[in-house]
Scaffold this motif. Structure first.
Motif, PDB file in Angstrom:
ATOM      1  N   PHE A 110       0.822  -1.206   0.000  1.00 56.39           N
ATOM      2  CA  PHE A 110       0.000   0.000   0.000  1.00 56.39           C
ATOM      3  C   PHE A 110       0.859   1.261   0.000  1.00 56.39           C
ATOM      4  O   PHE A 110       0.535   2.241  -0.673  1.00 56.39           O
ATOM      5  N   MET A 111       1.958   1.253   0.756  1.00 54.02           N
ATOM      6  CA  MET A 111       2.831   2.424   0.804  1.00 54.02           C
ATOM      7  C   MET A 111       3.465   2.678  -0.563  1.00 54.02           C
ATOM      8  O   MET A 111       3.532   3.807  -1.043  1.00 54.02           O
ATOM      9  N   LEU A 112       3.913   1.616  -1.198  1.00 54.84           N
ATOM     10  CA  LEU A 112       4.634   1.734  -2.461  1.00 54.84           C
ATOM     11  C   LEU A 112       3.740   2.199  -3.600  1.00 54.84           C
ATOM     12  O   LEU A 112       4.130   3.032  -4.418  1.00 54.84           O
ATOM     13  N   PHE A 113       2.509   1.665  -3.646  1.00 56.36           N
ATOM     14  CA  PHE A 113       1.657   1.910  -4.806  1.00 56.36           C
ATOM     15  C   PHE A 113       0.542   2.931  -4.570  1.00 56.36           C
ATOM     16  O   PHE A 113      -0.051   3.423  -5.523  1.00 56.36           O
ATOM     17  N   MET A 114       0.228   3.250  -3.304  1.00 60.12           N
ATOM     18  CA  MET A 114      -0.841   4.210  -3.024  1.00 60.12           C
ATOM     19  C   MET A 114      -0.405   5.347  -2.105  1.00 60.12           C
ATOM     20  O   MET A 114      -1.143   6.307  -1.938  1.00 60.12           O
ATOM     21  N   GLY A 115       0.758   5.219  -1.489  1.00 60.60           N
ATOM     22  CA  GLY A 115       1.230   6.282  -0.620  1.00 60.60           C
ATOM     23  C   GLY A 115       0.864   6.061   0.839  1.00 60.60           C
ATOM     24  O   GLY A 115       0.196   5.092   1.195  1.00 60.60           O
ATOM     25  N   PRO A 116       1.295   6.987   1.715  1.00 61.40           N
ATOM     26  CA  PRO A 116       1.144   6.813   3.168  1.00 61.40           C
ATOM     27  C   PRO A 116      -0.263   7.130   3.676  1.00 61.40           C
ATOM     28  O   PRO A 116      -0.476   8.029   4.491  1.00 61.40           O
ATOM     29  N   GLY A 117      -1.243   6.388   3.181  1.00 62.95           N
ATOM     30  CA  GLY A 117      -2.617   6.550   3.645  1.00 62.95           C
ATOM     31  C   GLY A 117      -2.901   5.696   4.859  1.00 62.95           C
ATOM     32  O   GLY A 117      -2.006   5.067   5.439  1.00 62.95           O
ATOM     33  N   LEU A 118      -4.161   5.616   5.228  1.00 63.55           N
ATOM     34  CA  LEU A 118      -4.558   4.945   6.463  1.00 63.55           C
ATOM     35  C   LEU A 118      -4.188   3.459   6.472  1.00 63.55           C
ATOM     36  O   LEU A 118      -3.891   2.899   7.525  1.00 63.55           O
ATOM     37  N   LEU A 119      -4.189   2.814   5.309  1.00 62.67           N
ATOM     38  CA  LEU A 119      -3.897   1.384   5.244  1.00 62.67           C
ATOM     39  C   LEU A 119      -2.401   1.080   5.268  1.00 62.67           C
ATOM     40  O   LEU A 119      -2.004  -0.066   5.464  1.00 62.67           O
ATOM     41  N   ALA A 120      -1.566   2.106   5.084  1.00 62.21           N
ATOM     42  CA  ALA A 120      -0.119   1.875   4.937  1.00 62.21           C
ATOM     43  C   ALA A 120       0.686   2.356   6.131  1.00 62.21           C
ATOM     44  O   ALA A 120       1.912   2.236   6.127  1.00 62.21           O
ATOM     45  N   THR A 121       0.028   2.880   7.162  1.00 61.59           N
ATOM     46  CA  THR A 121       0.763   3.510   8.260  1.00 61.59           C
ATOM     47  C   THR A 121       0.518   2.800   9.585  1.00 61.59           C
ATOM     48  O   THR A 121      -0.469   2.084   9.757  1.00 61.59           O
ATOM     49  N   LEU A 122       1.415   3.039  10.521  1.00 61.76           N
ATOM     50  CA  LEU A 122       1.362   2.432  11.850  1.00 61.76           C
ATOM     51  C   LEU A 122       1.581   3.508  12.916  1.00 61.76           C
ATOM     52  O   LEU A 122       1.948   4.641  12.624  1.00 61.76           O
ATOM     53  N   GLY A 123       1.363   3.116  14.175  1.00 60.79           N
ATOM     54  CA  GLY A 123       1.757   3.944  15.310  1.00 60.79           C
ATOM     55  C   GLY A 123       1.166   5.340  15.322  1.00 60.79           C
ATOM     56  O   GLY A 123       0.004   5.560  14.984  1.00 60.79           O
ATOM     57  N   ASP A 124       1.995   6.315  15.701  1.00 60.34           N
ATOM     58  CA  ASP A 124       1.533   7.697  15.840  1.00 60.34           C
ATOM     59  C   ASP A 124       1.043   8.275  14.515  1.00 60.34           C
ATOM     60  O   ASP A 124       0.089   9.063  14.488  1.00 60.34           O
TER      61      ASP A 124
END
Length: 548
Positions: A110-124
């Protein structure tokens, strides 16, 4: 074999050798947990769990034979855990959610192909995004958006009704539900129209999002497993240059999909920002009149404190994330409901009676329902809850233990291979856990002996005491369909409203029946129907008849 495939193969051979050496050096308490034999040295049992046809029988055999906790074989015969235990779920999704995280493969894709959205991030970073987005999925905001939902679904109704005006016709209901879900998240989420519904118009952004999972799958398991490591090689421009040079079509297609998604997402955000700067009158001229999720998010982000404000790349990533998360899950669930109503014509008739009565404006005409009216219809609500319980659009989720050694508690002991009682399981960093959402939703000890039957009426009576006492950590109706904890589906109320508005609009004047074509539900990342087992094309033909 291409260069990239050779490099990945060499890397996997080294990893396999390391796993083999590691396995000969020590035994684990997990060895005492019962489970099936391995099907493959490379894939273990995962090949069957994630096989679109074989997964159903394999998972149900695991549940019937081994119970709530099973030791299965993962990659290179590493020991993975497979569970649907309520207390284990509470630990994984709520109490120790910072210990059990999404897999690196899931996050990287998700991070690679869609960017740092809700599905690609963790923690704070993830918590900050949810803090900004949560109010936009509240009942208060959805009340304001309900007229928009009604307007879109009126177009769906008119489009289907016009096609069956001369008599019953066979239509691809999955296709229609998908187009509607896309337009609803487009207008309600982005303030953007993808599809007029009344005519067939292709949209590049939507078509590329639909290709995301099929093309990702075509990369091959070795490449997907290697992605978390490959993205650490050099800067982004270097990796892009490498993918351009290697003769591997799936990688080229994924790059194209990512570029198209990013370009359109950026275009939508920039247009919204410009309208906001021009004032309220400019917003009212746009689709959604400035009430859509992204417009409200942008305005809130502009006045947020420095520590809460989302950077531009995270805001842009929410565009594709919202569309991706809202499209196939809800549309496939709606298709499932309509299939079940066709299988149970008495229930379809009873629901139609409830909807016609609720929508009667006193003159014999059908009125639109507001948020509270449509959400509080008891039989409609029972049908939606029961379908989402028995047939969750996402069957399983994988979590990885990180940080430190821990303990996975169990609701009741299991019997180990050596005959001893196991009340909890030690978990080390890197431990993979496959959670079966469908199994916990169908657990007979909690729901009763009829747990695997589709019975909407169960929701109109008190639920079993055992279910109440189990404290299922789901965010919705004692089921895990929308999971729970900090990574629960943020849009589950949006999804409920969408399903109910669609059914309330269609069923009073349209009748849905099965055709003679066999429908098979494929056990993919998001479960989808096809005509027969051999086909992997998402579709569900149904016979539609106009009643009024």
């Amino acid at each position: 074999m291409t260069t990239v495939q050779q490099l990945v193969a060499y890397g996997l051979l080294l990893y396999a050798g390391w796993r083999l050496l590691r396995s000969t050096r020590r035994r684990s308490p997990l060895d005492n947990i019962p489970g099936p034999k391995s099907d493959s040295y490379i894939l273990g049992n995962l090949g069957r769990i994630f096989d679109r046809r074989d997964a159903w029988a394999f998972q149900r055999n695991l549940v019937a034979r081994y119970g709530r906790l099973v030791a299965i074989h993962g990659l290179f015969n590493s020991t993975d855990l497979y569970t649907y235990d309520p207390r284990a779920f509470h630990s994984i999704f709520v109490k120790d959610q910072d210990v059990f995280e999404e897999s690196a493969i899931f996050l990287t894709c998700f991070m690679l192909f869609m960017g740092p959205g809700l599905l690609a991030t963790l923690g704070d970073q993830h918590r900050r995004q949810r803090k900004m987005l949560n109010p936009l999925f509240s009942a208060k905001h959805l009340r304001e958006m309900t007229p928009l939902f009604n307007n879109v679904v009126h177009r769906l109704h008119d489009a289907i009704a016009s096609r069956v005006e001369g008599g019953s016709q066979e239509l691809d209901i999955l296709g229609w539900m998908g187009r509607t879900a896309l337009e609803l998240i487009g207008q309600g989420g982005l303030g953007y129209s993808f599809d007029p519904l009344t005519e067939d118009v292709a949209d590049e952004f939507a078509e590329n999002l639909k290709e995301y999972f099929p093309v990702l799958a075509s990369l091959g398991l070795p490449v997907r497993q290697s992605l978390p490591h490959l993205i650490k090689i050099g800067p982004a421009w270097f990796r892009r240059k490498v993918t351009q040079l290697i003769p591997y079509k799936p990688a080229h297609r994924m790059r194209e999909i990512s570029d198209i998604i990013d370009a359109r997402s950026t275009e939508i955000i920039n247009a919204k920002k410009a309208a906001i700067l021009q004032g309220d009158e400019a917003l009212k001229q746009q689709v959604g009149e400035g009430k859509d999720i992204i417009s409200v998010l942008l305005r809130a982000n502009m006045v947020a404190s420095e520590e809460d404000r989302l950077p531009d790349n995270e805001v842009i990533a929410q565009v594709s994330t919202l569309v991706f998360a809202a499209m196939d899950t809800t549309s496939n669930a709606l298709a499932r409901i309509l299939q079940l109503l066709a299988l149970h014509p008495d229930i379809q008739r009873k629901l139609r009676e409830e909807l016609v009565y609720a929508r009667d404006d006193g003159t014999g005409k059908l009125k639109d329902l507001d948020y509270d009216e449509v959400m509080e219809l008891p039989y409609l609500d029972a049908i939606c809850r029961e379908t989402l319980r028995l047939y969750p659009p996402v069957r399983v989720l994988v979590r990885i233990s990180v940080q430190k050694d821990g303990i996975l508690p169990l609701s009741s002991p299991i019997i180990g291979r050596d005959g001893s009682l196991i009340e909890s399981v030690p978990v080390r960093p890197g431990q993979r856990i496959v959670t079966d959402l469908e199994a916990i939703n169908r657990e007979k000890e909690l729901w009763g002996e009829d747990a695997e039957e589709w019975k909407p009426e169960r929701w109109m009576n008190p639920l079993p005491r055992a279910l109440e006492d189990a404290h299922i950590p789901g965010v919705y109706s004692h089921v895990m369909t929308f999971i729970g904890g900090a990574r629960a589906c943020i849009g589950f109320k949006f999804s409920q409203l969408e399903m109910k508005v669609v059914l309330a609009m269609l069923l009073p004047t349209l009748k849905f029946d099965l055709t003679d074509k066999p429908i098979f539900w494929n056990a993919a990342g998001i479960v989808f129907p096809s005509v027969g087992e051999e086909s992997a094309k998402p579709e569900m033909p149904m016979k539609v008849t106009r009643l009024v």
